[in-house]
Design an enzyme around this catalytic site. Sequence first.
Site, mmCIF file in Angstrom:
data_model
loop_
_atom_site.group_PDB
_atom_site.id
_atom_site.type_symbol
_atom_site.label_atom_id
_atom_site.label_comp_id
_atom_site.label_asym_id
_atom_site.label_seq_id
_atom_site.Cartn_x
_atom_site.Cartn_y
_atom_site.Cartn_z
ATOM 1 N N LYS A 173 -21.263 4.671 -22.519
ATOM 2 C CA LYS A 173 -22.243 3.727 -21.957
ATOM 3 C C LYS A 173 -22.406 2.579 -22.936
ATOM 4 C CE LYS A 173 -23.575 6.041 -18.254
ATOM 5 N NZ LYS A 173 -23.337 5.506 -16.909
ATOM 6 N N ASP A 200 -18.759 2.138 -19.324
ATOM 7 C CA ASP A 200 -19.677 1.771 -18.237
ATOM 8 C C ASP A 200 -20.785 0.873 -18.774
ATOM 9 O OD1 ASP A 200 -21.228 1.584 -15.991
ATOM 10 O OD2 ASP A 200 -21.579 3.740 -15.764
ATOM 11 N N GLU A 226 -16.313 -0.367 -16.195
ATOM 12 C CA GLU A 226 -17.115 -0.122 -14.991
ATOM 13 C C GLU A 226 -18.347 -1.028 -14.976
ATOM 14 O OE1 GLU A 226 -17.740 4.038 -14.368
ATOM 15 O OE2 GLU A 226 -19.644 3.733 -13.359
ATOM 16 N N ASP A 251 -19.492 0.360 -9.350
ATOM 17 C CA ASP A 251 -20.366 1.502 -9.074
ATOM 18 C C ASP A 251 -21.621 1.010 -8.343
ATOM 19 O OD1 ASP A 251 -21.847 3.794 -9.056
ATOM 20 O OD2 ASP A 251 -21.975 4.057 -11.217
ATOM 21 N N LYS A 275 -20.048 8.381 -5.530
ATOM 22 C CA LYS A 275 -21.206 9.202 -5.910
ATOM 23 C C LYS A 275 -21.885 9.678 -4.651
ATOM 24 C CE LYS A 275 -22.516 7.283 -10.344
ATOM 25 N NZ LYS A 275 -23.310 6.260 -11.019
HETATM 26 MG MG LIG Z 1 -21.684 3.937 -13.442
#
Ligand SMILES: [Mg+2]
Length: 376
Positions: A173, A200, A226, A251, A275
Amino acid sequence: MIRISAIDVFPLRLPMKQSFRISQGTVGTISAGAPHIYVRITGDNGVEGWGEARPSPRWSYETPESVCSAVSNYMRPALLGQRADDLAGIHRMMNRELAGSLHPGQPIAKAAVDTALHDLIARSYGLPVAALWQTGSSHPVRLSYLISTDSPEEAARKAREAVAEGYTGVDVKIGLNPANDLDIVAAVKQEAPKLFFRVDANQAYRLTQAIQLAKGLERIGVDVLEQPLLANQLHGHAELRRKVSIPIALDESVWSPSGVLEALRSEACDIIVIKLTKMGGLRGAKLCGEIARESGLGLLGGGLTESKLGLVASAHLFRYLELTDPVDLNGPMFLKDDAVEGDWPIRSGEVILPEGPGIGCRISESKLQDYAADAT
Ligand SMILES: [Mg+2]
């Protein structure tokens, strides 16, 4: 024919063993725990199905209170007495009660209902949930190891753990402190040079910064970047793609089959993140995955740190979709416990899927009481 005879909502606050931050802020802490909502749907045949919602208001607009209200006050009155095994009809009714606008309304709440119905239908037939999709896939579901820190030393230590524990991918992240993002990514690459490397940004960047960032990530050897830009910036992502060669995944920008098609038309990404929660459950996520794949896009799997119930439901779908790269189902890395009986179904970074009927999770009534939370 199975009709819905009861829908029950269980707001929970699950204990965490480590706090979790993304670029927009904290989504759960050791002191406060994390909000999860379990939904039980009972058929008129006496069979129960279970689903989970894991709202993260720092990730999207849904809250524990909104999920409980959506299911109890809007879906339950519309769905009681309806056919449990008519998933298309159920989704039409849910979308009529809570309409979408730019993206589907309250998808995380709808995902809990959708998952519980898949569980209920499959249990009623005595089959694993994936049998509803007519698949014989035994594809492994491998997990990425999630690293979320603004310290390069801590990132390096976690990368060593990922390698030692047998994980085949890392997800870092970034955007928590953009000034040292490249230092963190380089530290992870040095310790885990062979692992699939996903980064991400959770919408943390603007286009000019993102171009510089992406070039730096290419030099280090990252496999995919991402969601670097805001969710509504499809054209920004398309511009970024024209300027750099690292694959771009979307995403937060893609919530539905029409979102997949819009991303495709805009040439905004190479990869779609699937997701279950944001796509309104197994049905929507499966459709998004199939459309993206048939259109030549790559697929990555993810979650919102669901507990074992949501994790296993997602893993069934990711096995069906035969995702090749490690997926982000990281609840067990952060949660100390949940309301599912038994150990975490994970060995060496791979989900061991239950073979019993339905999703395959047994829910503990005593843990539902232990972790009950107020969500009014
Ligand atoms: Mg994500």
